[in-house]
Scaffold this active site. Sequence first.
Site, PDB file in Angstrom:
ATOM      1  N   TYR A  72       0.840  -1.204   0.000  1.00 19.28           N
ATOM      2  CA  TYR A  72       0.000   0.000   0.000  1.00 19.28           C
ATOM      3  C   TYR A  72       0.880   1.262   0.000  1.00 19.28           C
ATOM      4  O   TYR A  72       2.085   1.179  -0.172  1.00 19.28           O
ATOM      5  CB  TYR A  72      -0.997  -0.072   1.164  1.00 19.28           C
ATOM      6  CG  TYR A  72      -1.925  -1.265   1.011  1.00 19.28           C
ATOM      7  CD1 TYR A  72      -2.765  -1.381  -0.111  1.00 19.28           C
ATOM      8  CD2 TYR A  72      -1.943  -2.313   1.928  1.00 19.28           C
ATOM      9  CE1 TYR A  72      -3.596  -2.482  -0.297  1.00 19.28           C
ATOM     10  CE2 TYR A  72      -2.775  -3.424   1.750  1.00 19.28           C
ATOM     11  CZ  TYR A  72      -3.590  -3.499   0.632  1.00 19.28           C
ATOM     12  OH  TYR A  72      -4.406  -4.601   0.450  1.00 19.28           O
ATOM     13  N   ARG A  98       3.731  -1.044  10.709  1.00 19.08           N
ATOM     14  CA  ARG A  98       3.849  -2.360  10.075  1.00 19.08           C
ATOM     15  C   ARG A  98       4.569  -2.197   8.750  1.00 19.08           C
ATOM     16  O   ARG A  98       4.219  -1.310   7.961  1.00 19.08           O
ATOM     17  CB  ARG A  98       2.458  -2.952   9.842  1.00 19.08           C
ATOM     18  CG  ARG A  98       2.516  -4.422   9.469  1.00 19.08           C
ATOM     19  CD  ARG A  98       1.155  -5.081   9.384  1.00 19.08           C
ATOM     20  NE  ARG A  98       1.268  -6.477   9.799  1.00 19.08           N
ATOM     21  CZ  ARG A  98       0.373  -7.419   9.533  1.00 19.08           C
ATOM     22  NH1 ARG A  98      -0.728  -7.129   8.878  1.00 19.08           N
ATOM     23  NH2 ARG A  98       0.574  -8.651   9.942  1.00 19.08           N
ATOM     24  N   ARG A 129      -5.952 -15.156  10.726  1.00 16.38           N
ATOM     25  CA  ARG A 129      -7.095 -15.989  10.318  1.00 16.38           C
ATOM     26  C   ARG A 129      -7.694 -16.828  11.452  1.00 16.38           C
ATOM     27  O   ARG A 129      -8.936 -16.906  11.543  1.00 16.38           O
ATOM     28  CB  ARG A 129      -6.676 -16.854   9.121  1.00 16.38           C
ATOM     29  CG  ARG A 129      -6.552 -16.010   7.858  1.00 16.38           C
ATOM     30  CD  ARG A 129      -5.724 -16.680   6.782  1.00 16.38           C
ATOM     31  NE  ARG A 129      -4.303 -16.669   7.125  1.00 16.38           N
ATOM     32  CZ  ARG A 129      -3.338 -17.072   6.292  1.00 16.38           C
ATOM     33  NH1 ARG A 129      -3.658 -17.511   5.080  1.00 16.38           N
ATOM     34  NH2 ARG A 129      -2.075 -17.029   6.675  1.00 16.38           N
TER      35      ARG A 129
HETATM   36  C1  FNR Z   1      -5.374  -9.646   6.224  1.00 14.50           C
HETATM   37  N1  FNR Z   1      -4.185  -8.999   6.545  1.00 14.50           N
HETATM   38  C2  FNR Z   1      -4.185  -7.646   6.744  1.00 14.50           C
HETATM   39  N2  FNR Z   1      -3.027  -6.985   7.055  1.00 14.50           N
HETATM   40  C3  FNR Z   1      -3.033  -5.673   7.349  1.00 14.50           C
HETATM   41  O1  FNR Z   1      -1.983  -5.104   7.650  1.00 14.50           O
HETATM   42  N3  FNR Z   1      -4.207  -4.964   7.333  1.00 14.50           N
HETATM   43  C4  FNR Z   1      -5.393  -5.535   7.003  1.00 14.50           C
HETATM   44  O2  FNR Z   1      -6.433  -4.875   7.032  1.00 14.50           O
HETATM   45  C5  FNR Z   1      -5.385  -6.909   6.656  1.00 14.50           C
HETATM   46  N4  FNR Z   1      -6.524  -7.534   6.277  1.00 14.50           N
HETATM   47  C6  FNR Z   1      -6.548  -8.896   6.078  1.00 14.50           C
HETATM   48  C7  FNR Z   1      -7.757  -9.522   5.781  1.00 14.50           C
HETATM   49  C8  FNR Z   1      -7.809 -10.892   5.648  1.00 14.50           C
HETATM   50  C9  FNR Z   1      -9.103 -11.547   5.355  1.00 14.50           C
HETATM   51  C10 FNR Z   1      -6.625 -11.657   5.805  1.00 14.50           C
HETATM   52  C11 FNR Z   1      -6.672 -13.160   5.724  1.00 14.50           C
HETATM   53  C12 FNR Z   1      -5.439 -11.030   6.082  1.00 14.50           C
HETATM   54  C13 FNR Z   1      -2.977  -9.790   6.885  1.00 14.50           C
HETATM   55  C14 FNR Z   1      -3.029 -10.277   8.334  1.00 14.50           C
HETATM   56  O3  FNR Z   1      -2.897  -9.188   9.237  1.00 14.50           O
HETATM   57  C15 FNR Z   1      -1.909 -11.299   8.671  1.00 14.50           C
HETATM   58  O4  FNR Z   1      -0.661 -10.721   8.412  1.00 14.50           O
HETATM   59  C16 FNR Z   1      -2.039 -12.565   7.864  1.00 14.50           C
HETATM   60  O5  FNR Z   1      -3.368 -13.050   7.844  1.00 14.50           O
HETATM   61  C17 FNR Z   1      -1.097 -13.658   8.390  1.00 14.50           C
HETATM   62  O6  FNR Z   1      -1.442 -14.047   9.690  1.00 14.50           O
HETATM   63  P1  FNR Z   1      -2.258 -15.419   9.971  1.00 14.50           P
HETATM   64  O7  FNR Z   1      -3.606 -15.248   9.393  1.00 14.50           O
HETATM   65  O8  FNR Z   1      -1.500 -16.521   9.276  1.00 14.50           O
HETATM   66  O9  FNR Z   1      -2.238 -15.569  11.466  1.00 14.50           O
HETATM   67  C1  8K6 Z   2     -12.887  -7.025  -0.660  1.00 12.05           C
HETATM   68  C2  8K6 Z   2     -11.674  -7.778  -0.504  1.00 12.05           C
HETATM   69  C3  8K6 Z   2     -11.092  -7.830   0.865  1.00 12.05           C
HETATM   70  C4  8K6 Z   2      -9.717  -7.319   0.835  1.00 12.05           C
HETATM   71  C5  8K6 Z   2      -8.845  -7.812   1.915  1.00 12.05           C
HETATM   72  C6  8K6 Z   2      -7.536  -7.118   1.854  1.00 12.05           C
HETATM   73  C7  8K6 Z   2      -6.521  -7.742   2.689  1.00 12.05           C
HETATM   74  C8  8K6 Z   2      -5.616  -8.595   1.945  1.00 12.05           C
HETATM   75  C9  8K6 Z   2      -6.018 -10.024   1.902  1.00 12.05           C
HETATM   76  C10 8K6 Z   2      -5.709 -10.594   0.554  1.00 12.05           C
HETATM   77  C11 8K6 Z   2      -4.897 -11.829   0.566  1.00 12.05           C
HETATM   78  C12 8K6 Z   2      -3.553 -11.606   0.004  1.00 12.05           C
HETATM   79  C13 8K6 Z   2      -2.847 -12.850  -0.353  1.00 12.05           C
HETATM   80  C14 8K6 Z   2      -1.380 -12.675  -0.385  1.00 12.05           C
HETATM   81  C15 8K6 Z   2      -0.730 -13.898  -0.856  1.00 12.05           C
HETATM   82  C16 8K6 Z   2       0.634 -14.082  -0.336  1.00 12.05           C
HETATM   83  C17 8K6 Z   2       1.195 -15.370  -0.789  1.00 12.05           C
HETATM   84  C18 8K6 Z   2       2.495 -15.669  -0.194  1.00 12.05           C
END
Ligand code: FNR
Ligand code: 8K6
Length: 347
Positions: free
Chosen positions: A179, A226, A317
């Site tokens: 971002y 972060r 998650r």
């Molecule tokens: C995220 N992640 C994420 N990271 C962040 O900095 N801001 C956010 O708003 C989000 N949103 C988000 C939504 C969803 C649905 C997922 C699955 C992930 C990343 C999250 O904070 C985290 O780094 C990862 O999910 C890895 O951790 P876990 O899920 O393996 O414990």
């Molecule tokens: C409307 C959509 C919701 C948006 C969620 C944004 C947060 C990011 C989650 C997306 C997953 C990203 C997958 C990254 C893959 C990494 C593989 C090593």
Amino acid sequence: MTASLFTPYKLNDTLTLSNKILMAPLTRCMADDDLVPTQMIADYYARRAEAGLIISEATIIRPDGQGYPNTPGLFTPAQIDGWRVVTDAVHKNNGKIFAQLWHTGRVAHPHFFGGGDVLSSSAQVVEGTVPRMRELVYQTPKAATVDDIKQLVADYSQAAANAIDAGFDGVEIHGANGYLIDQFLHYDNNRRVDEYGQTPENMSRFALEVVDAVVARIGADRTALRVSPGAYFNMAADPRDRDVFDYLLPELAKRNLAFLHGGIFDDSMQFDYLGGSISAYMRSVYTGTLVGVGSYTAETGSTAISENKFDLLAIGRPFIANPDYVAKIRDGVELVSYDGAMLAELI
Ligand code: FNR
Ligand code: 8K6
């Protein structure tokens, strides 16, 4: 084996966490159409208040920061009031909560803010379309002018003040995951030739200006950041990126922030140019409190903490699937497995 997660952790003189399990920031796209958090969102966070610290879903600092539907904001009085309901509910359950401050930069889409420019460090388009809204193709961003950058810094600072006004215990600036801030920190996106590009010092300048402005406004004790030293999402890696983070992280350490948090989905991912995982790299160049994250269980995270790989563990998650994650770990109760379909509702 997970008992060590349940000792308090003193971040600084202002904040002590009751345990070492953080709820990672998790975008849920459930705010109302004015980007105000709802009562259901307040209830969702209140159910998770046993975490040592909740980091809110990413929350946009101004309209042109929006890249996904119904992500909450922190720039209107109604949004601040909505968040106050959330923070009150969390505090009533003896929890603590930081707001994650977000601008998506080139991953924003004018569909969400009535048209206009998308800003980034440089005019480098991100290929693809908005998740869940595949008809929305990303547009080529405008390279932010120095005046645009000054305004952005001021808007981060105002959003931080709004967060404190809304009752948050502090903020985590979202400098990760491709971002806006991250778009200055990686060579793939940052092609500038002015004082915000080309060298590690210059490429770190925007991130440090935002951090310094937020610290000046709300204090270092309440400010966290972060970052994603390894590019993995909406960004291509470049071996030169390491030099940027080698400069940035020691600079951040001088600021005495509440903590630094790695942005990654799986911390077992190895980055050649970082010499290993994100957390190992960050530990080697950053001396303050470090939060590890990315596909950890309470067991593997607790082991990593005891091996001094990081200080605090963020869980993402599994917290979506288990509102009572902390109690289940403490009591040895089996967890419900996460499934992407769970994103459809707030349990
Ligand atoms: C995220 N992640 C994420 N990271 C962040 O900095 N801001 C956010 O708003 C989000 N949103 C988000 C939504 C969803 C649905 C997922 C699955 C992930 C990343 C999250 O904070 C985290 O780094 C990862 O999910 C890895 O951790 P876990 O899920 O393996 O414990
Ligand atoms: C409307 C959509 C919701 C948006 C969620 C944004 C947060 C990011 C989650 C997306 C997953 C990203 C997958 C990254 C893959 C990494 C593989 C090593």
